[in-house]
Write a protein that holds these residues in place. Sequence first.
Motif, PDB file in Angstrom:
ATOM      1  N   VAL B 407      12.937  21.608  16.727  1.00  9.42           N
ATOM      2  CA  VAL B 407      12.876  21.426  18.181  1.00  9.42           C
ATOM      3  C   VAL B 407      11.728  20.492  18.519  1.00  9.42           C
ATOM      4  O   VAL B 407      11.868  19.534  19.296  1.00  9.42           O
ATOM      5  CB  VAL B 407      12.669  22.788  18.892  1.00  9.42           C
ATOM      6  CG1 VAL B 407      12.275  22.580  20.341  1.00  9.42           C
ATOM      7  CG2 VAL B 407      13.931  23.623  18.800  1.00  9.42           C
ATOM      8  N   HIS B 408      10.603  20.758  17.867  1.00 14.44           N
ATOM      9  CA  HIS B 408       9.424  19.949  18.120  1.00 14.44           C
ATOM     10  C   HIS B 408       9.659  18.475  17.809  1.00 14.44           C
ATOM     11  O   HIS B 408       9.347  17.596  18.595  1.00 14.44           O
ATOM     12  CB  HIS B 408       8.289  20.475  17.250  1.00 14.44           C
ATOM     13  CG  HIS B 408       7.047  20.632  18.005  1.00 14.44           C
ATOM     14  ND1 HIS B 408       6.554  21.860  18.356  1.00 14.44           N
ATOM     15  CD2 HIS B 408       6.217  19.711  18.505  1.00 14.44           C
ATOM     16  CE1 HIS B 408       5.457  21.679  19.044  1.00 14.44           C
ATOM     17  NE2 HIS B 408       5.222  20.392  19.141  1.00 14.44           N
ATOM     18  N   LEU B 409      10.218  18.234  16.634  1.00 12.05           N
ATOM     19  CA  LEU B 409      10.429  16.849  16.219  1.00 12.05           C
ATOM     20  C   LEU B 409      11.445  16.161  17.123  1.00 12.05           C
ATOM     21  O   LEU B 409      11.266  14.992  17.499  1.00 12.05           O
ATOM     22  CB  LEU B 409      10.900  16.810  14.761  1.00 12.05           C
ATOM     23  CG  LEU B 409       9.864  17.273  13.739  1.00 12.05           C
ATOM     24  CD1 LEU B 409      10.429  17.241  12.336  1.00 12.05           C
ATOM     25  CD2 LEU B 409       8.612  16.385  13.814  1.00 12.05           C
ATOM     26  N   LEU B 410      12.508  16.883  17.497  1.00 14.71           N
ATOM     27  CA  LEU B 410      13.523  16.270  18.357  1.00 14.71           C
ATOM     28  C   LEU B 410      12.961  15.967  19.731  1.00 14.71           C
ATOM     29  O   LEU B 410      13.208  14.908  20.306  1.00 14.71           O
ATOM     30  CB  LEU B 410      14.740  17.189  18.466  1.00 14.71           C
ATOM     31  CG  LEU B 410      15.679  17.174  17.259  1.00 14.71           C
ATOM     32  CD1 LEU B 410      16.699  18.289  17.360  1.00 14.71           C
ATOM     33  CD2 LEU B 410      16.393  15.837  17.162  1.00 14.71           C
ATOM     34  N   ALA B 413      10.971  12.952  19.502  1.00 14.72           N
ATOM     35  CA  ALA B 413      11.800  11.758  19.370  1.00 14.72           C
ATOM     36  C   ALA B 413      12.353  11.348  20.734  1.00 14.72           C
ATOM     37  O   ALA B 413      12.345  10.168  21.088  1.00 14.72           O
ATOM     38  CB  ALA B 413      12.929  12.006  18.383  1.00 14.72           C
ATOM     39  N   VAL B 414      12.827  12.329  21.502  1.00 18.91           N
ATOM     40  CA  VAL B 414      13.423  12.019  22.797  1.00 18.91           C
ATOM     41  C   VAL B 414      12.339  11.600  23.791  1.00 18.91           C
ATOM     42  O   VAL B 414      12.468  10.610  24.509  1.00 18.91           O
ATOM     43  CB  VAL B 414      14.193  13.247  23.345  1.00 18.91           C
ATOM     44  CG1 VAL B 414      14.652  12.996  24.767  1.00 18.91           C
ATOM     45  CG2 VAL B 414      15.369  13.556  22.446  1.00 18.91           C
ATOM     46  N   VAL B 450      14.924  13.622  10.834  1.00 15.68           N
ATOM     47  CA  VAL B 450      14.958  13.430  12.282  1.00 15.68           C
ATOM     48  C   VAL B 450      14.536  11.985  12.508  1.00 15.68           C
ATOM     49  O   VAL B 450      13.411  11.610  12.212  1.00 15.68           O
ATOM     50  CB  VAL B 450      14.006  14.391  13.008  1.00 15.68           C
ATOM     51  CG1 VAL B 450      14.052  14.157  14.500  1.00 15.68           C
ATOM     52  CG2 VAL B 450      14.351  15.831  12.698  1.00 15.68           C
ATOM     53  N   GLU B 451      15.467  11.201  13.017  1.00 13.54           N
ATOM     54  CA  GLU B 451      15.275   9.766  13.033  1.00 13.54           C
ATOM     55  C   GLU B 451      15.535   9.252  14.447  1.00 13.54           C
ATOM     56  O   GLU B 451      16.467   9.714  15.096  1.00 13.54           O
ATOM     57  CB  GLU B 451      16.325   9.158  12.094  1.00 13.54           C
ATOM     58  CG  GLU B 451      15.930   7.925  11.390  1.00 13.54           C
ATOM     59  CD  GLU B 451      17.034   7.501  10.436  1.00 13.54           C
ATOM     60  OE1 GLU B 451      17.096   6.328  10.108  1.00 13.54           O
ATOM     61  OE2 GLU B 451      17.865   8.350  10.038  1.00 13.54           O
ATOM     62  N   ASP B 452      14.732   8.313  14.910  1.00 11.44           N
ATOM     63  CA  ASP B 452      15.066   7.714  16.204  1.00 11.44           C
ATOM     64  C   ASP B 452      14.920   6.208  16.108  1.00 11.44           C
ATOM     65  O   ASP B 452      14.260   5.692  15.207  1.00 11.44           O
ATOM     66  CB  ASP B 452      14.175   8.291  17.313  1.00 11.44           C
ATOM     67  CG  ASP B 452      12.709   7.948  17.135  1.00 11.44           C
ATOM     68  OD1 ASP B 452      12.381   6.749  17.234  1.00 11.44           O
ATOM     69  OD2 ASP B 452      11.895   8.854  16.894  1.00 11.44           O
TER      70      ASP B 452
END
Lengths: 148, 676
Positions: B407-410, B413-414, B450-452
């Motif tokens: 959740v943290h990483l997403l 990213a957002v 987790v990639e953006d």
Amino acid sequence: MSQNNDSNEEIQLVIFRLGSEEYAFDILTVQEIKRMTDITRVPHTPEYIKGVINLRGSVLPVLDLKTRMNLLPTPITEDTRIIIIKTEQVFVGILVDAVSEVVSMKCSEIEPPQGSGSIVTENYVKGIGKLGDRLLIILNPQSIVDVV
Amino acid sequence: MMDVSQYMVLFLEEAREHLQSLNRCLLDLENDPADLSVLDEIFRSAHTIKGMSATMGYADIAELTHEMENILDLLRKAILKANHSIIDTLFQCVDTLERLVEDVANNETSNADIQSLIKKLSSLAENPSPAYPSTIEKPILIATFNETNLTSTEISLITSAQRQGLCAFEVQVVLRADCLLKSARAYMVMNAAEELGDIIKTVPLTEDLENGHFDQQFQFILLSSVDSEKIKDEILSISEIETVTVLPCIISEDAAIEQFMEPETVQENNIAEKLTSSSTPLRSNPALNEKRIRGGQSVRVDIDKLDSLLNLVGELVINKTRLEQIGTSHKLGDLTETIEQIDRVTTDLQSVVMKVRMVPVGQVFNRFPRMVRDLSHELGKEINLIIQGEDTELDRTVIDEIGDPLVHLLRNAVDHGIERLPERRSSGKEAVGEVRLIARHEGNNVIILVEDDGKGIDAASIKEKALKGGFIAKTDADKMDDQELINLLFLPGFSTAAAVTDVSGRGVGMDAVKTKIETLGGTVEIETKVGRGSKFIIKLPLTLAIIQALLVRVCKEIYAIPLSSIDSTIHLKPEDIKTVQGKEVILLRGQIIPIIRLDAVLNVPPDNKEQSDLFIVIVHVGQQKAGIIVDDLIGQQEIVIKSLGSLLKSIKVIAGATILGNGQVALILDVGSVMK
């Protein structure tokens, strides 16, 4: 319990020896008594933690009660035993010099611990039991296990 | 009152499952409002929740889902079109339901406000969205049956009846919600109706009605000479009926003829669809039926039971190793053969038990599309979340823990990774930002990425921040390369400084992410390119219970080093160890590797033996490497990790203990903290 003066009530005690003194645990806290076995030293622990043993597949810490209570060390002999006790959170092995017997004792024969005059740290003692001319120091397992 | 507590666990699990599926389907619906099959699934989930909660006596949940069903029904009948406000409201409903269910789980009285939501829902039902004016014209109450969903036989029955002066009525009966014997009531209604005329069709089918396999409501077509009021009165005289709607069912002769021309199968399909949507058991849809049967073959098992099963298998593995040792030391040929058999069986058993505990990561990933959607709406960014490999399986214990870090990483990213629209335009990127969440197997590990495609992390600004916050000294900072600077993000407390000044913002709670993943025996790394995006690589072990380890001897003590953190083992002379700035290092294939003397780290009592040869185990944590000096390599072995118990849990360098073949306890090194 030490305050309980109901003379009819009896408790059973497991008597063991540390050096030349006799001590006891309430039998209800004792899970089993084991012969000496391989103890694996665990680094970075207080001196009184002897290490861990394998008790039928579980890993159990073992405390050296003499070190814990600042008594003089004695060598490990044929008589050395590990008493497995159960406290609220954990099972722990207690290393003692010998286990002699199990006795029944009336609660009225147990006196609350004296304020001073004992080399045993006061906290650990639940009461003093008189068995004929023998004096039993009844210990409180929880306070032995509690990490200070 | 029936004692429902024993069903509580089941209720919570199923409710959570259905809520998750609601969330997922609503997202699908938002993307494709025309997809009726998704609507059907939403309807089914909502309906199941309603049924369960009513049975369990949770009136709030039942009431809210009931209102949701009304809206969903209108959507399904194409009276309402799914638009933003409807979907948002439905999402709010799901959120509220989630809260209600959690309140139930925590045994708290709920104070969630369902009334305002219910009002919102009913206002939506009454005022079909202005965005689709064409839908307003249709009345809400229409006959469900028309030319398109009746079989030719039924149509011909209706038309011939019409010719004989009889009328066809569609009768919709809604039973009271507290009706106990639904099938009996339905039977009475049908009986009463038969007195008045002929019933040519029921939905659901008669068998289902008799068995009570229907919702509170059912419909049938009645051919009769009496008027609709009479039918209504007759049926309403039966008790426990909520409402009765009688509508004329008019079939034009033309349509009837047309229907005859079309192949029968088409109409059957239509009915099948209708039946699907009415959430009754689906006799006419074999594919779905089959799915349901297959679903029924799974068993819910308490995770504790699986844990104890795994423990027992662990014991078996230990004893097997013990047997192996006896076999080898006594050179017993027969025994060796048997042991090989046992070995195969235990290995299989172990892998089966491990598999049973495995759960697809999809369970965790499921909630992310919704989260990313909400977050991107909130921030006014357009973001496409791409999820891959959600069927990758991980141990249950790992799954339970991995949610929060992800959740943290997403969120990062957002929030911080993907740029705002003008920025994206000016740097020549697609308007819609892309965040990828990918899981895959890699050897004995699972990799989660987790990639953006956002702006990336600028090492220079990290450096500035770190200097300002006093995390590193200027001299150290100048020596660091970009990667090392970016790894500063994982420093505890670094986050707050970054958040306040908001340069890249990354690092909010990154230390928590790292700590969590490390406690799971995993690692996390960052790859980033300014202007191109960032990638967080999480590497997790498949399971935490049984691992491959290398047993080593230090003086007289035996320690286990997890194989996952070992690069290689080498053999050196003492003079190969050099000193750089007072630290011992070795040179391995051109790389300078610091040396750790295990006997010193672990305060091992020395056994005063001069060693002419040194064994060095090269270990790594992330990209850092170190060489651990040991006295002897004993061998590679599968070990069962045991906890040291609460009394000894605070020892940093020891990750746990294991029991060796000879019954002795060996400690497992925590390579990460040994290297610190």
